[in-house]
Design a protein around this motif. Structure first.
Motif, mmCIF file in Angstrom:
data_model
loop_
_atom_site.group_PDB
_atom_site.id
_atom_site.type_symbol
_atom_site.label_atom_id
_atom_site.label_comp_id
_atom_site.label_asym_id
_atom_site.label_seq_id
_atom_site.Cartn_x
_atom_site.Cartn_y
_atom_site.Cartn_z
ATOM 1 N N PHE A 105 0.834 -1.203 0.000
ATOM 2 C CA PHE A 105 0.000 0.000 0.000
ATOM 3 C C PHE A 105 0.867 1.250 0.000
ATOM 4 O O PHE A 105 1.565 1.529 0.968
ATOM 5 N N GLU A 106 0.786 1.996 -1.093
ATOM 6 C CA GLU A 106 1.629 3.183 -1.265
ATOM 7 C C GLU A 106 0.856 4.493 -1.053
ATOM 8 O O GLU A 106 1.358 5.571 -1.388
ATOM 9 N N GLY A 107 -0.355 4.401 -0.502
ATOM 10 C CA GLY A 107 -1.194 5.603 -0.422
ATOM 11 C C GLY A 107 -1.088 6.411 0.859
ATOM 12 O O GLY A 107 -1.741 7.436 0.995
ATOM 13 N N ASN A 108 -0.244 5.967 1.810
ATOM 14 C CA ASN A 108 -0.161 6.654 3.097
ATOM 15 C C ASN A 108 0.732 7.883 3.072
ATOM 16 O O ASN A 108 1.670 8.006 3.856
ATOM 17 N N ASN A 109 0.468 8.767 2.149
ATOM 18 C CA ASN A 109 1.153 10.056 2.150
ATOM 19 C C ASN A 109 0.212 11.051 1.508
ATOM 20 O O ASN A 109 -0.788 10.658 0.891
ATOM 21 N N THR A 110 0.500 12.342 1.657
ATOM 22 C CA THR A 110 -0.483 13.336 1.237
ATOM 23 C C THR A 110 -0.785 13.276 -0.257
ATOM 24 O O THR A 110 -1.916 13.461 -0.674
ATOM 25 N N SER A 111 0.229 12.993 -1.076
ATOM 26 C CA SER A 111 -0.052 12.895 -2.499
ATOM 27 C C SER A 111 -0.978 11.716 -2.757
ATOM 28 O O SER A 111 -1.636 11.658 -3.785
ATOM 29 N N VAL A 380 -14.439 -3.989 2.909
ATOM 30 C CA VAL A 380 -13.842 -5.015 3.772
ATOM 31 C C VAL A 380 -12.432 -4.660 4.246
ATOM 32 O O VAL A 380 -12.029 -5.056 5.331
ATOM 33 N N GLU A 381 -11.698 -3.911 3.442
ATOM 34 C CA GLU A 381 -10.306 -3.596 3.813
ATOM 35 C C GLU A 381 -10.158 -2.186 4.391
ATOM 36 O O GLU A 381 -9.063 -1.798 4.798
ATOM 37 N N THR A 382 -11.218 -1.403 4.395
ATOM 38 C CA THR A 382 -11.287 -0.038 4.966
ATOM 39 C C THR A 382 -10.363 0.961 4.277
ATOM 40 O O THR A 382 -10.182 2.053 4.793
ATOM 41 N N ILE A 383 -9.830 0.627 3.130
ATOM 42 C CA ILE A 383 -9.064 1.610 2.359
ATOM 43 C C ILE A 383 -9.873 1.947 1.118
ATOM 44 O O ILE A 383 -10.334 1.050 0.417
ATOM 45 N N LEU A 384 -10.051 3.234 0.852
ATOM 46 C CA LEU A 384 -10.770 3.671 -0.340
ATOM 47 C C LEU A 384 -9.742 3.806 -1.458
ATOM 48 O O LEU A 384 -8.976 4.761 -1.492
ATOM 49 N N PRO A 385 -9.723 2.852 -2.370
ATOM 50 C CA PRO A 385 -8.616 2.840 -3.339
ATOM 51 C C PRO A 385 -8.806 3.837 -4.474
ATOM 52 O O PRO A 385 -9.929 4.181 -4.830
ATOM 53 N N ALA A 386 -7.703 4.289 -5.028
ATOM 54 C CA ALA A 386 -7.753 5.102 -6.235
ATOM 55 C C ALA A 386 -8.279 4.242 -7.375
ATOM 56 O O ALA A 386 -8.058 3.027 -7.396
#
Lengths: 460, 460
Positions: A105-111, A380-386
């Motif tokens: 998961f590479e989404g944990n940053n502001t961008s 189910v995974e609680t991440i809203l994906p791009a």
């Protein structure tokens, strides 16, 4: 096998200290970039007006296997990395599959995406070489946000040409870039010659990445001390993004795991190329044989339906030519296409690996199926994906369901490149049943192929 | 002291298996909730029509020191937790302070804030007790998003009354909740008696949390099998949020660190109460003496300028009365107030600790100063903070700058409750110099105090 946590974070000691340059292990190199005037391979010096020197060097260096990550970059990486390797226990349970699903998961940053990994590197080298500022383009906005973040950190002025469709649909993306101090211009604009020409030809165009690239390059080469940077496609970007794969591989080793299937979404190839790099090394060296799948939108099918040919990297034809899978530099996905992955071409490295059979499969998926997967995943995974990342989710789910049928306990790894907070317009369209699919006809594509430049012996 | 990484993540084994109930160690208990009709302490049975049984029990249980976190909740926690404890090396460097700054970052989940910690617990108990659905209110939208996420996971219908100002300014927040399957209604609405009454009184009102609470409760008690849930203020919420402080404390122990100053933003008190809980235990038991600072908006100054008095928790006066710092249940921050922390009251536990001097200080800050801190923070730490969280950042920076003057190497811990992706309208207003400050006059506040209910002997 060890007890696998939901999320595995490497320690700082375990994080990579070098990038990995996949070209050093490729049996055959990607065809060289060509100077369109001479049709001769481009040299470093010809790239200097566009890229700063170290990046021009990285672009052409096919020999150096491991490149030290400068301490200044590693310091910035540590601010938002490591990114977690996540075991999708909840998704596995929901699907009832015997497959083991992992995602990086590479989404944990502001961008909100992996793009920051290369943005930091490119901004760092520009600052180090005394540049006055940078220009770039952005489509869905992830790259522009990432570069704004990096430039704010290194205190470097930045101008972003943002594809007009996104500029209008994503005002919040624009505001984030402005928060980081960037100048944001809708593309095509009347601020460049190439922009004015494109507007004269089609005043109602909603823009394209290829067009925004042309404008950003024109602005860079005509501004003293400015350089252009690009968030995907380039060899240097894949080098920087190898950190995704390197971290993933280390994490899986800690779990005594190795993926049978590796899945990445593919727009320009930055995430895919970075994710697969060290696993592809294993394949090239005969150490392992994972199955690689590149996933692209059916509405922008450069790998599944494009030509492997020399083409321009931009609409305005101001760049060198690269040999890659391409739909033609004038290709623009249909207006109903939501989200990113809208580039007409594909990284030359990824293209070569696919052409030579090392990258096993490219698969095109329709966007309603993508958002269906995204919605299930988010619940189910609680991440809203791009939307981009959700292409990989779609195929990971499909592969996991195949395992359910066959009973195979395959290990699946996919790249979750980012989050979809700025894509809620598209999500709303899906949930309100306003989203449609569009698959370009052969005639649509033929127009793009007809416009390919003529490079004897290289156009398949 | 050990070598401190930028980000410390606990392993699953290190994560708390119990919540901590601060009331068990308080020298004096918060005053009990009162039945407004009888002015007598409310009993469990009177809460059952509103809350499910286990949550009603938790609400009134001041004895049980540690409460086991059910395995189903821990499973969901592991999907997005642990949250990192981050050493703000870059911020320290930027400020040139000798202080060591740590923050606990709770924004790495789709709801974008710590609210998910309690949402999961409340949805779980409702599902376990066979409820048909839930109702709630949301202001800035963090709580509504968190609960939508939790209800999607447990497959429980949800209706969210969203403060009208936010409903209109934050369409993307609404879309996220809808993606998770929630029904979202602008409040005040004409769907409840209390909403219709408020609209009749002021048709142009932009709503308030107190009003949305009234509507959500009315809808719950009038719908068979429905219960109401609240994201802050309540004792049960502080219990669930103790996971923030427990993880923080464990992480700091691993680093051989202990905070001299602990800073939390304070709206209803959920984050602040959760963050400080185990450190406050140390203070109550005489083991340590950290300095606690609660930070609130100057435009909604319940602790710094409110009364410690019995008041209703909602505008419609349908809730029990709680003794807390309050601006009066009809208080609505001025229209130029951006972001959250707009509740008229404060958690009774936090209020009692403040009243008795254990919570050392409450500090009100103006929003332009808050966004100044947020912008600086985002540029060096690469996290775009929520406006709520940025109140804590403001004071952490101010305290670190004091250390710069005095040369003290204090250890500062603050709670970074969430991200600001959905607050870009406010950021844009700040950057374009359209943001203003407003401090309520004494006359403004007096109107709220005049409307406080009469509870003999308890209104200070």
């Amino acid at each position: 096998m060890k007890n696998v946590p939901y999320r595995l974070y490497l320690t700082e000691e375990q994080m990579p200290k070098q990038w990995y340059n996949l070209r050093a292990d490729m049996k055959e190199q990607p065809d060289p970039m060509l100077n369109p005037a001479t049709l001769k391979p481009i040299c470093k010096e010809e790239l200097y007006p566009i890229f700063c020197r170290e990046l021009a060097h990285q672009e052409l260096d096919a020999e150096t296997r491991y490149v030290d990550i400068p301490e200044e970059i590693r310091q910035m990486y540590r601010v938002y990395r490591p990114s977690p390797l996540i075991r999708a226990y909840n998704l596995e349970k929901e699907l009832g599959t015997p497959a083991k699903i992992y995602y990086k998961f590479e989404g944990n940053n502001t961008s909100g995406s992996h793009k920051l990994n290369s943005a930091i590197a490119q901004a760092y080298y520009a600052k180090k070489e005394g540049m006055k500022g940078l220009t770039t383009e952005t489509g869905a906005g992830q790259w522009g946000t990432a570069l704004s973040e990096a430039c704010a950190y290194f205190n470097l002025p930045l101008t972003v040409f943002m594809v007009k469709a996104s500029y209008e649909q994503k005002p919040y993306r624009k505001a984030v870039m402005q928060t980081f101090g960037a100048e944001v211009i809708a593309s095509p604009s009347n601020q460049t010659q190439v922009g004015r020409a494109i507007l004269a030809n089609d005043p109602n165009t909603t823009g394209s990445l290829g067009c925004a690239i042309s404008e950003a390059i024109e602005r860079a080469v005509s501004s003293d001390g400015y350089r252009y940077v690009l968030g995907s496609v380039l060899n240097q970007v894949l080098l920087h993004q190898s950190i995704i794969g390197l971290e993933s591989k280390t994490a899986m080793e800690l779990l005594d795991e190795y993926p049978d299937i590796i899945i990445g979404c593919a727009g320009g190839g930055s995430n895919l190329g970075g994710l697969i790099a060290p696993f592809m090394q294993d394949k090239l060296l005969g150490k392992a044989n994972p199955y690689f799948i590149a996933v692209e939108p059916a509405s922008c099918p450069s790998m599944t339906r494009g030509r492997y040919a020399y083409d321009y990297c931009d609409t305005g034809k101001v760049t060198p030519m690269a040999r890659m899978y391409t739909l033609g530099s004038g290709f623009i996905p249909s207006a109903n296409h939501a989200g990113g992955l809208r580039y007409h071409g594909m990284s030359p490295i990824v293209s070569k690996l696919y052409h030579d059979g090392y990258l096993d499969e490219a698969r095109a998926v329709e966007q309603t199926k993508v958002f269906e997967a995204a919605t299930l995943f988010s619940r189910v995974e609680t991440i809203l994906p791009a939307p981009e990342s959700s292409h990989a989710i779609r195929v990971a789910i499909d592969e996991a369901l195949k395992c359910k049928e066959t009973g195979e306990q395959k290990t699946i790894l996919f790249g979750l490149t980012g989050t979809g907070y700025f894509d809620m317009t598209a999500y709303a369209a899906y949930h309100e049943h306003r989203m449609t699919d569009y698959i370009p006809t052969d005639e649509d594509l033929q127009r793009g192929f007809d416009a390919l430049p003529n490079v004897p012996g290289a156009q398949e």
